[in-house]
Design an enzyme around this catalytic site. Structure first.
Site, PDB file in Angstrom:
ATOM      1  N   LYS A 195     -95.844  29.157 -58.247  1.00 17.72           N
ATOM      2  CA  LYS A 195     -96.098  29.998 -57.073  1.00 17.72           C
ATOM      3  C   LYS A 195     -95.726  29.202 -55.828  1.00 17.72           C
ATOM      4  O   LYS A 195     -96.259  28.111 -55.602  1.00 17.72           O
ATOM      5  CB  LYS A 195     -97.570  30.409 -57.042  1.00 17.72           C
TER       6      LYS A 195
ATOM      7  N   TYR B  51     -95.428  46.657 -56.650  1.00 20.81           N
ATOM      8  CA  TYR B  51     -96.109  47.772 -55.990  1.00 20.81           C
ATOM      9  C   TYR B  51     -95.358  49.076 -56.225  1.00 20.81           C
ATOM     10  O   TYR B  51     -95.867  50.144 -55.956  1.00 20.81           O
ATOM     11  CB  TYR B  51     -96.261  47.477 -54.488  1.00 20.81           C
TER      12      TYR B  51
ATOM     13  N   SER C 237     -95.481  41.398 -51.809  1.00 20.86           N
ATOM     14  CA  SER C 237     -95.649  42.374 -50.735  1.00 20.86           C
ATOM     15  C   SER C 237     -94.487  42.393 -49.745  1.00 20.86           C
ATOM     16  O   SER C 237     -94.036  43.454 -49.317  1.00 20.86           O
ATOM     17  CB  SER C 237     -96.966  42.095 -50.002  1.00 20.86           C
TER      18      SER C 237
ATOM     19  N   LYS D 246    -100.575  27.059 -46.823  1.00 15.47           N
ATOM     20  CA  LYS D 246    -100.989  26.747 -48.195  1.00 15.47           C
ATOM     21  C   LYS D 246    -100.071  25.722 -48.851  1.00 15.47           C
ATOM     22  O   LYS D 246     -99.984  25.646 -50.070  1.00 15.47           O
ATOM     23  CB  LYS D 246    -101.056  28.060 -49.003  1.00 15.47           C
TER      24      LYS D 246
ATOM     25  N   LYS E 103     -93.391  33.348 -58.718  1.00 15.78           N
ATOM     26  CA  LYS E 103     -93.756  34.164 -57.567  1.00 15.78           C
ATOM     27  C   LYS E 103     -93.367  33.454 -56.277  1.00 15.78           C
ATOM     28  O   LYS E 103     -93.658  32.270 -56.157  1.00 15.78           O
ATOM     29  CB  LYS E 103     -95.265  34.397 -57.610  1.00 15.78           C
TER      30      LYS E 103
HETATM   31  N1  LIG Z   1    -104.296  33.994 -54.218  1.00 13.43           N
HETATM   32  C1  LIG Z   1    -103.832  34.880 -53.331  1.00 13.43           C
HETATM   33  C2  LIG Z   1    -102.679  35.724 -53.683  1.00 13.43           C
HETATM   34  N2  LIG Z   1    -102.550  36.421 -54.856  1.00 13.43           N
HETATM   35  C3  LIG Z   1    -101.390  37.183 -54.731  1.00 13.43           C
HETATM   36  C4  LIG Z   1    -100.812  36.917 -53.485  1.00 13.43           C
HETATM   37  C5  LIG Z   1     -99.577  37.502 -52.877  1.00 13.43           C
HETATM   38  C6  LIG Z   1     -99.108  38.791 -53.419  1.00 13.43           C
HETATM   39  C7  LIG Z   1     -98.152  39.516 -52.542  1.00 13.43           C
HETATM   40  O1  LIG Z   1     -97.698  39.023 -51.493  1.00 13.43           O
HETATM   41  O2  LIG Z   1     -97.835  40.651 -52.916  1.00 13.43           O
HETATM   42  C8  LIG Z   1    -101.611  35.987 -52.840  1.00 13.43           C
HETATM   43  C9  LIG Z   1    -101.331  35.525 -51.437  1.00 13.43           C
HETATM   44  C10 LIG Z   1    -101.336  34.115 -51.121  1.00 13.43           C
HETATM   45  O3  LIG Z   1    -101.189  33.234 -51.972  1.00 13.43           O
HETATM   46  O4  LIG Z   1    -101.510  33.835 -49.934  1.00 13.43           O
END
Ligand SMILES: NCc1[nH]cc(CCC(=O)O)c1CC(=O)O
Length: 332
Positions: A202, A321, A282, A225, A256
């Site tokens: 991620k 989505y 998203s 993060k 991801k």
């Molecule tokens: N643990 C948080 C989490 N779980 C899924 C997403 C993002 C999913 C998306 O953007 O559709 C995130 C955001 C982040 O890490 O800040």
């Protein structure tokens, strides 16, 4: 693999594209409804369907409507739904206790969906951000994200979700050692069949922006993060993380975001041959949907092309989505 090819004109590549029948016969990859996991946003209340400005067409659903959404997904043949809670700022604390409250929004939603729509697999997110007053996925002390203390909290969170009936646990926090700790706790508690789909690779991505709006974390998040999510410049590191999570007991792994990281998906599939998923996040949704809503691209065609790209890159499934919309088109 090195296909042998005659020289032109003995070889004319356009022959295989010359009709719909030939194109279908020579198609290499197939997208099916079985490849889709639908992430939904849930909130408290009843009969609420609250729009999310940065994700047109996506809503925060109260539990009654989340159950309806799960039933709709099951009718469409979508195998799994993934829950993301929008939590009221008043329940967010620095210790994040709400994360392992057996009666928190997510756990109530798991029980409600499993009671009404048992055939759909319910996936959850394991990370502290929806419950953390500073918006981070981990516990914070003196500005530092604490790894091992966070893992202990995540284990409690995972067990509460498992007790509520979750089928697939999705650790998305990127702490070290959490998959192994969760797996050991599940085994010790007798949850032998609960799967872990680890968010193994991620990245610290700008494409999560609309999601943070959707779960109400945008205002809360202090800083970024980058000390736990991956550097977008890295690829070898993704393979090491995937291998680590597999050795710790992950059943399935995820890359991801999705579209900007298809090279990672392909490397993961080729290297390990394990069930590999990508999250079309998203921001990716917002780009396609936003451009389509402006009439700048054909939204349906771009959506289906983007989903097929994941299959071509070696993915076994996609969190998207677009899942219900795509499922409707795939069903015909
Ligand atoms: N643990 C948080 C989490 N779980 C899924 C997403 C993002 C999913 C998306 O953007 O559709 C995130 C955001 C982040 O890490 O800040």
């Amino acid at each position: 693999m090195r296909p042998i090819q005659a020289a032109y004109p003995a070889a004319r590549f356009r022959r295989a594209r010359s009709s719909d029948a030939l194109r279908r016969l020579t198609q290499e990859n197939v997208l099916s409804v079985n490849d889709l996991i639908w992430p939904i946003f849930i909130r408290d209340g009843a009969a609420i369907r609250e729009p999310i400005a940065s994700m047109p067409g996506v809503f925060r659903l109260s539990l009654d409507l989340a159950v309806e959404a799960a039933a709709e997904a099951a009718d469409l043949g979508i195998p799994a739904i993934c829950l993301f809670p929008y939590t009221d700022p008043s329940v967010k604390t620095e210790a994040c206790e709400e994360a392992w409250n057996p009666d928190n929004l997510t756990n109530r939603c798991i029980r409600a969906i499993k009671a009404a729509v048992p055939q759909i697999a319910v996936m959850t997110d394991i990370a502290l951000d929806p419950y953390n007053s500073n918006g981070h996925d981990g516990l914070v002390r003196d500005g530092l994200i604490l790894n091992d203390e966070t893992v202990e909290a995540l284990v409690k969170m995972a067990l509460a979700q498992a007790e509520s009936g979750a089928d697939i646990l999705g650790p998305s926090d990127m702490m070290d050692g959490r998959v192994g700790a969760i797996r050991r706790a599940l085994e010790a508690a007798g949850h032998k069949d609960i799967t872990i789909l680890s968010y193994s690779a991620k990245y610290a991505s700008a494409f999560y922006g609309p999601f943070r709006d959707a779960v109400g974390a945008t205002g809360a998040l202090k800083g970024d993060k980058k000390t736990y999510q991956m550097n977008p410049a890295n690829s070898d590191e993704a393979l090491r993380l995937i291998e680590r999570d597999l050795r710790e007991g992950a059943d399935m792994v995820m890359v991801k975001p999705g579209m900007p990281y298809l090279d990672i998906c392909r490397r993961v599939k080729d290297t390990f041959g394990v069930p590999t998923y990508a999250y079309q996040v998203s921001g990716e949704y917002a780009m396609i949907r936003g451009a389509a809503d402006h009439g700048w691209i054909n939204g349906e065609a771009a959506m289906m092309e983007s989903l097929m790209a994941f299959k071509r890159a070696g993915c076994d499934g996609i969190l998207t989505y677009f899942a219900p919309e795509a499922a409707r088109l795939l069903r015909g």
